[in-house]
Write an enzyme that holds these catalytic residues in place. Structure first.
Site, PDB file in Angstrom:
ATOM      1  N   GLY A 153      56.316 -19.906 -57.720  1.00 16.22           N
ATOM      2  CA  GLY A 153      56.324 -18.881 -56.685  1.00 16.22           C
ATOM      3  C   GLY A 153      55.651 -17.622 -57.189  1.00 16.22           C
ATOM      4  O   GLY A 153      55.668 -17.345 -58.391  1.00 16.22           O
ATOM      5  N   GLN A 184      53.449  -8.838 -57.426  1.00 17.19           N
ATOM      6  CA  GLN A 184      53.275  -9.256 -58.814  1.00 17.19           C
ATOM      7  C   GLN A 184      51.819  -9.201 -59.262  1.00 17.19           C
ATOM      8  O   GLN A 184      51.532  -9.277 -60.457  1.00 17.19           O
ATOM      9  CB  GLN A 184      53.835 -10.660 -59.039  1.00 17.19           C
ATOM     10  CG  GLN A 184      55.346 -10.729 -58.931  1.00 17.19           C
ATOM     11  CD  GLN A 184      55.840 -12.135 -59.118  1.00 17.19           C
ATOM     12  OE1 GLN A 184      55.952 -12.896 -58.163  1.00 17.19           O
ATOM     13  NE2 GLN A 184      56.118 -12.497 -60.363  1.00 17.19           N
ATOM     14  N   CYS A 202      60.515 -15.877 -64.502  1.00 18.89           N
ATOM     15  CA  CYS A 202      59.624 -15.092 -63.645  1.00 18.89           C
ATOM     16  C   CYS A 202      58.301 -14.883 -64.358  1.00 18.89           C
ATOM     17  O   CYS A 202      58.286 -14.558 -65.551  1.00 18.89           O
ATOM     18  CB  CYS A 202      60.288 -13.746 -63.339  1.00 18.89           C
ATOM     19  SG  CYS A 202      59.320 -12.696 -62.252  1.00 18.89           S
ATOM     20  N   LEU A 203      57.206 -15.039 -63.629  1.00 27.31           N
ATOM     21  CA  LEU A 203      55.888 -14.820 -64.216  1.00 27.31           C
ATOM     22  C   LEU A 203      55.699 -13.372 -64.651  1.00 27.31           C
ATOM     23  O   LEU A 203      54.873 -13.088 -65.508  1.00 27.31           O
ATOM     24  CB  LEU A 203      54.792 -15.232 -63.224  1.00 27.31           C
ATOM     25  CG  LEU A 203      54.780 -16.714 -62.850  1.00 27.31           C
ATOM     26  CD1 LEU A 203      53.728 -16.991 -61.790  1.00 27.31           C
ATOM     27  CD2 LEU A 203      54.580 -17.588 -64.070  1.00 27.31           C
ATOM     28  N   HIS A 232      64.243 -15.375 -54.663  1.00 30.34           N
ATOM     29  CA  HIS A 232      63.646 -14.715 -55.830  1.00 30.34           C
ATOM     30  C   HIS A 232      62.378 -13.960 -55.411  1.00 30.34           C
ATOM     31  O   HIS A 232      62.198 -12.791 -55.762  1.00 30.34           O
ATOM     32  CB  HIS A 232      63.329 -15.777 -56.896  1.00 30.34           C
ATOM     33  CG  HIS A 232      62.643 -15.263 -58.118  1.00 30.34           C
ATOM     34  ND1 HIS A 232      63.260 -15.230 -59.349  1.00 30.34           N
ATOM     35  CD2 HIS A 232      61.396 -14.781 -58.318  1.00 30.34           C
ATOM     36  CE1 HIS A 232      62.413 -14.735 -60.234  1.00 30.34           C
ATOM     37  NE2 HIS A 232      61.272 -14.468 -59.639  1.00 30.34           N
ATOM     38  N   GLU A 233      61.501 -14.623 -54.651  1.00 31.76           N
ATOM     39  CA  GLU A 233      60.234 -13.991 -54.246  1.00 31.76           C
ATOM     40  C   GLU A 233      60.467 -12.880 -53.218  1.00 31.76           C
ATOM     41  O   GLU A 233      59.791 -11.841 -53.261  1.00 31.76           O
ATOM     42  CB  GLU A 233      59.253 -15.039 -53.717  1.00 31.76           C
ATOM     43  CG  GLU A 233      58.864 -16.117 -54.717  1.00 31.76           C
ATOM     44  CD  GLU A 233      58.382 -15.600 -56.060  1.00 31.76           C
ATOM     45  OE1 GLU A 233      57.801 -14.500 -56.127  1.00 31.76           O
ATOM     46  OE2 GLU A 233      58.596 -16.297 -57.074  1.00 31.76           O
ATOM     47  N   HIS A 257      61.376  -9.791 -54.915  1.00 30.20           N
ATOM     48  CA  HIS A 257      60.190  -9.064 -55.400  1.00 30.20           C
ATOM     49  C   HIS A 257      59.634  -8.135 -54.316  1.00 30.20           C
ATOM     50  O   HIS A 257      59.274  -6.992 -54.599  1.00 30.20           O
ATOM     51  CB  HIS A 257      59.079 -10.038 -55.817  1.00 30.20           C
ATOM     52  CG  HIS A 257      59.175 -10.517 -57.221  1.00 30.20           C
ATOM     53  ND1 HIS A 257      59.124  -9.690 -58.316  1.00 30.20           N
ATOM     54  CD2 HIS A 257      59.306 -11.772 -57.717  1.00 30.20           C
ATOM     55  CE1 HIS A 257      59.224 -10.407 -59.423  1.00 30.20           C
ATOM     56  NE2 HIS A 257      59.339 -11.684 -59.083  1.00 30.20           N
TER      57      HIS A 257
END
Length: 172
Positions: A47, A52, A95-96, A137-138, A141
């Site tokens: 994701g 991000q 997480c990226l 999660h996304e 963000h």
């Protein structure tokens, strides 16, 4: 398609910016989605939210396909959780934007979501399991929330300090 740089800690200022709604699904949004998807696949991740990559728009991409499986990308604009179950589930999240850090997070086990798809149509979906976790999660963000906000303050402060130190030492 282009690979885009992923913003990581300690850049909390950008990562905590609240994203603005997307007015229309046009060619610019579709190209951004495609670039986000390529960036996410290369990272690799499941994701990615537009913030991000430094774009404060309510856009995200998700693909839960495992290696060797056909890709099944989900393109989401302006997501809103319209219902969340009282039942909770725990997943080890990563997480990226917080590379190589994983922690157990508790979230609603099931959600209902309203969003705009790649064709500009309003859709609803019900999600459970990993898809529900990933969507939440996304969407966090997009609201300026990181998954580490769901863990203890001590653990959160420790991971932020680790990334600040790495930046000072030139390791980021």
């Amino acid at each position: 398609m282009s690979l885009l740089p992923i913003i990581t800690l300690p850049d909390e200022k950008t990562l905590r910016e609240v994203s603005k709604p997307v007015a229309a699904i046009d060619s610019h949004v579709k190209k951004l989605w495609d670039d986000m998807l390529e960036t996410m696949y290369r990272a690799p991740g499941i994701g990615l939210a537009a913030i991000q990559i430094g774009v404060p728009q309510r856009l995200l991409v998700i693909d839960l396909a495992k290696d060797g499986e056909p890709k099944t990308p989900l393109f989401v604009a302006n997501p809103e959780v319209t219902w969340a179950s009282e039942q909770q589930s725990d997943y080890e999240e990563g997480c990226l934007s917080i590379p190589e850090y994983y922690e157990m997070v508790t979230r609603p086990a099931e959600i209902r979501l309203s969003y705009t798809d790649r064709q500009g149509e309003t859709k609803e979906m019900q999600a459970s399991g990993l898809m529900a976790t990933c969507l939440q999660h996304e969407i966090d963000h997009l609201n300026g929330i990181l998954f580490i906000d769901h863990i203890s303050r001590l653990k959160r402060e420790r991971v932020i300090k680790k990334f600040q130190k790495a930046l000072k030492l030139g390791k980021l």
